[in-house]
Motif scaffolding. Structure first.
Motif, PDB file in Angstrom:
ATOM      1  N   MET A  40       0.859  -1.272  -0.029  1.00 25.77           N
ATOM      2  CA  MET A  40      -0.023  -0.046   0.060  1.00 25.77           C
ATOM      3  C   MET A  40       1.049   1.342   0.021  1.00 25.77           C
ATOM      4  SD  MET A  40       0.889  -1.163   3.259  1.00 25.77           S
ATOM      5  CE  MET A  40      -0.309  -2.448   3.449  1.00 25.77           C
ATOM      6  N   PRO A  41       0.233   2.467  -0.364  1.00 27.73           N
ATOM      7  CA  PRO A  41       1.284   3.424  -0.250  1.00 27.73           C
ATOM      8  C   PRO A  41       1.879   3.608   1.218  1.00 27.73           C
ATOM      9  CG  PRO A  41      -0.974   4.098  -1.337  1.00 27.73           C
ATOM     10  CD  PRO A  41      -0.884   2.603  -0.836  1.00 27.73           C
ATOM     11  N   ALA A  42       3.164   4.123   1.139  1.00 29.79           N
ATOM     12  CA  ALA A  42       3.810   4.087   2.259  1.00 29.79           C
ATOM     13  C   ALA A  42       4.888   5.200   2.508  1.00 29.79           C
ATOM     14  CB  ALA A  42       4.719   2.795   2.732  1.00 29.79           C
ATOM     15  N   ALA A  43       5.115   5.516   3.948  1.00 34.09           N
ATOM     16  CA  ALA A  43       6.012   6.704   3.958  1.00 34.09           C
ATOM     17  C   ALA A  43       6.829   6.352   5.347  1.00 34.09           C
ATOM     18  CB  ALA A  43       5.471   7.908   4.196  1.00 34.09           C
ATOM     19  N   LEU A  44       8.184   6.532   5.198  1.00 32.17           N
ATOM     20  CA  LEU A  44       9.083   6.456   6.664  1.00 32.17           C
ATOM     21  C   LEU A  44       9.311   7.862   6.960  1.00 32.17           C
ATOM     22  CD1 LEU A  44      11.489   3.732   7.157  1.00 32.17           C
ATOM     23  CD2 LEU A  44      12.047   6.066   7.682  1.00 32.17           C
ATOM     24  N   VAL A  45       8.932   8.175   8.207  1.00 30.81           N
ATOM     25  CA  VAL A  45       9.136   9.589   8.625  1.00 30.81           C
ATOM     26  C   VAL A  45      10.452   9.522   9.681  1.00 30.81           C
ATOM     27  CG1 VAL A  45       8.292  11.495   9.726  1.00 30.81           C
ATOM     28  CG2 VAL A  45       6.637   9.868   8.348  1.00 30.81           C
ATOM     29  N   GLU A  46      11.267  10.319   9.435  1.00 29.32           N
ATOM     30  CA  GLU A  46      12.534  10.471  10.183  1.00 29.32           C
ATOM     31  C   GLU A  46      12.320  11.770  10.871  1.00 29.32           C
ATOM     32  OE1 GLU A  46      14.846   8.397  11.250  1.00 29.32           O
ATOM     33  OE2 GLU A  46      15.246   7.022   9.499  1.00 29.32           O
ATOM     34  N   MET A  47      11.873  11.898  12.282  1.00 29.42           N
ATOM     35  CA  MET A  47      11.324  12.928  13.009  1.00 29.42           C
ATOM     36  C   MET A  47      12.660  13.655  13.732  1.00 29.42           C
ATOM     37  SD  MET A  47       7.613  11.336  14.253  1.00 29.42           S
ATOM     38  CE  MET A  47       8.758  10.146  15.028  1.00 29.42           C
ATOM     39  N   GLY A  48      13.713  13.826  13.060  1.00 32.02           N
ATOM     40  CA  GLY A  48      14.857  14.527  13.725  1.00 32.02           C
ATOM     41  C   GLY A  48      15.994  13.473  13.962  1.00 32.02           C
ATOM     42  N   PHE A  49      17.005  13.962  14.845  1.00 32.30           N
ATOM     43  CA  PHE A  49      18.101  13.194  15.057  1.00 32.30           C
ATOM     44  C   PHE A  49      18.308  13.244  16.486  1.00 32.30           C
ATOM     45  CE2 PHE A  49      18.869  14.142  10.638  1.00 32.30           C
ATOM     46  CZ  PHE A  49      19.534  13.296  10.009  1.00 32.30           C
ATOM     47  N   ILE A  50      18.124  11.848  16.981  1.00 32.64           N
ATOM     48  CA  ILE A  50      18.680  11.773  18.528  1.00 32.64           C
ATOM     49  C   ILE A  50      19.877  12.103  19.032  1.00 32.64           C
ATOM     50  CG2 ILE A  50      19.125   9.178  18.261  1.00 32.64           C
ATOM     51  CD1 ILE A  50      17.219   8.736  20.677  1.00 32.64           C
ATOM     52  N   SER A  51      20.893  11.926  17.819  1.00 35.17           N
ATOM     53  CA  SER A  51      22.258  12.373  18.228  1.00 35.17           C
ATOM     54  C   SER A  51      22.258  13.807  18.208  1.00 35.17           C
ATOM     55  CB  SER A  51      23.155  11.816  16.939  1.00 35.17           C
ATOM     56  OG  SER A  51      22.619  12.084  15.763  1.00 35.17           O
ATOM     57  N   ASN A  52      21.335  14.652  17.710  1.00 34.77           N
ATOM     58  CA  ASN A  52      21.313  16.189  17.878  1.00 34.77           C
ATOM     59  C   ASN A  52      20.918  16.489  19.417  1.00 34.77           C
ATOM     60  OD1 ASN A  52      20.221  18.911  17.683  1.00 34.77           O
ATOM     61  ND2 ASN A  52      21.439  19.144  15.922  1.00 34.77           N
ATOM     62  N   PRO A  53      21.688  17.282  20.240  1.00 40.14           N
ATOM     63  CA  PRO A  53      20.867  17.474  21.474  1.00 40.14           C
ATOM     64  C   PRO A  53      19.611  18.279  21.456  1.00 40.14           C
ATOM     65  CG  PRO A  53      23.416  17.841  21.540  1.00 40.14           C
ATOM     66  CD  PRO A  53      22.993  17.720  19.981  1.00 40.14           C
ATOM     67  N   ASN A  54      19.639  19.430  20.471  1.00 44.95           N
ATOM     68  CA  ASN A  54      18.347  20.188  20.284  1.00 44.95           C
ATOM     69  C   ASN A  54      17.226  19.376  19.833  1.00 44.95           C
ATOM     70  OD1 ASN A  54      19.774  22.441  21.287  1.00 44.95           O
ATOM     71  ND2 ASN A  54      20.502  22.989  19.168  1.00 44.95           N
ATOM     72  N   ASP A  55      17.489  18.702  18.892  1.00 45.86           N
ATOM     73  CA  ASP A  55      16.516  17.689  18.232  1.00 45.86           C
ATOM     74  C   ASP A  55      15.802  16.677  19.145  1.00 45.86           C
ATOM     75  OD1 ASP A  55      17.355  18.960  15.771  1.00 45.86           O
ATOM     76  OD2 ASP A  55      17.313  16.749  14.544  1.00 45.86           O
ATOM     77  N   ALA A  56      16.855  16.176  20.070  1.00 48.48           N
ATOM     78  CA  ALA A  56      16.561  15.044  20.962  1.00 48.48           C
ATOM     79  C   ALA A  56      15.841  15.647  22.341  1.00 48.48           C
ATOM     80  CB  ALA A  56      17.999  14.470  21.512  1.00 48.48           C
ATOM     81  N   LYS A  57      16.186  16.885  22.517  1.00 47.29           N
ATOM     82  CA  LYS A  57      15.608  17.449  23.650  1.00 47.29           C
ATOM     83  C   LYS A  57      14.070  17.756  23.433  1.00 47.29           C
ATOM     84  CE  LYS A  57      15.723  21.368  26.664  1.00 47.29           C
ATOM     85  NZ  LYS A  57      16.304  22.928  27.113  1.00 47.29           N
ATOM     86  N   MET A  58      13.684  18.393  21.981  1.00 47.69           N
ATOM     87  CA  MET A  58      12.488  18.585  21.547  1.00 47.69           C
ATOM     88  C   MET A  58      11.402  17.163  21.544  1.00 47.69           C
ATOM     89  SD  MET A  58      10.985  20.464  18.164  1.00 47.69           S
ATOM     90  CE  MET A  58      12.197  21.877  18.531  1.00 47.69           C
TER      91      MET A  58
END
Length: 188
Positions: A140-158
């Motif tokens: 079926m139609p599919a999307a894989l969403v990468e919601m930021g970088f856990i390795s980036n302190p700002n992304d991880a905090k958010m």
């Protein structure tokens, strides 16, 4: 097995004690609630509890997700993830779809744009995910969403402190896609 270890754990930021599986579970549950409040959607989670372990290794865990969606008769498949990189300066959101999946691409693009708007994180654009197992094997139609970088302190905090921003962003993208579909549909 230690808690938060194993093939379902995904990326981690050991310094902050954050694991992809925990963050995506929380965001997924918030997204589930938003989707269920909109009468247009019937939703199924591959991990209905935080303790759910899928498969016996990484490959079987990925296979389970796609086979389960197919068996259920899902019309769309959205896979939530959090990226990681060797450099902690890399940031942003990207969405993958399989080459030729035009519907998945349109849905993914709406999700990407809405997530960027909701979080203010960098738009890393749509990416070709044709080699990614869950996209390659999706029926079926599919999307894989990468919601930021856990390795980036700002992304991880958010991700850790404001998971509702990510859930709302994904929901707004899904909603935008379906609102546009309904606007295009001929009136009966």
């Amino acid at each position: 097995n230690e808690p938060n270890k194993g093939w379902n754990t995904g990326a981690s930021n050991e310094a902050l004690g954050l694991y992809e599986q925990d963050l995506t579970f929380e965001i997924g549950m918030l997204l589930y609630d938003l989707l269920m409040q909109d009468g247009r959607f019937e939703v199924r989670l591959s991990r209905p509890t935080a303790d759910t372990i899928l498969g016996t290794d990484n490959d079987s865990a990925l296979d389970f997700r796609v086979k389960d969606a197919t068996a259920w008769g899902a019309d769309y498949f959205i896979s939530l993830h959090i990226n990681s990189f060797t450099s902690d300066t890399v940031t942003g959101i990207e969405v993958y779809t399989a080459d030729g999946d035009e519907v998945g691409y349109e849905l993914g693009e709406d999700i990407l744009n809405s997530l960027v708007k909701a979080t203010g994180l960098r738009n890393r654009n749509m990416k070709d995910g044709s080699k990614l197992r869950v996209l390659k094997d999706a029926t079926m139609p599919a999307a894989l969403v990468e919601m930021g970088f856990i390795s980036n302190p700002n992304d991880a905090k958010m991700l850790d402190e404001s998971p509702e921003l990510f859930a709302q962003g994904v929901f707004d993208g899904i909603k935008a896609y379906f609102d546009a579909l309904e606007a295009e549909a001929p009136e009966e």
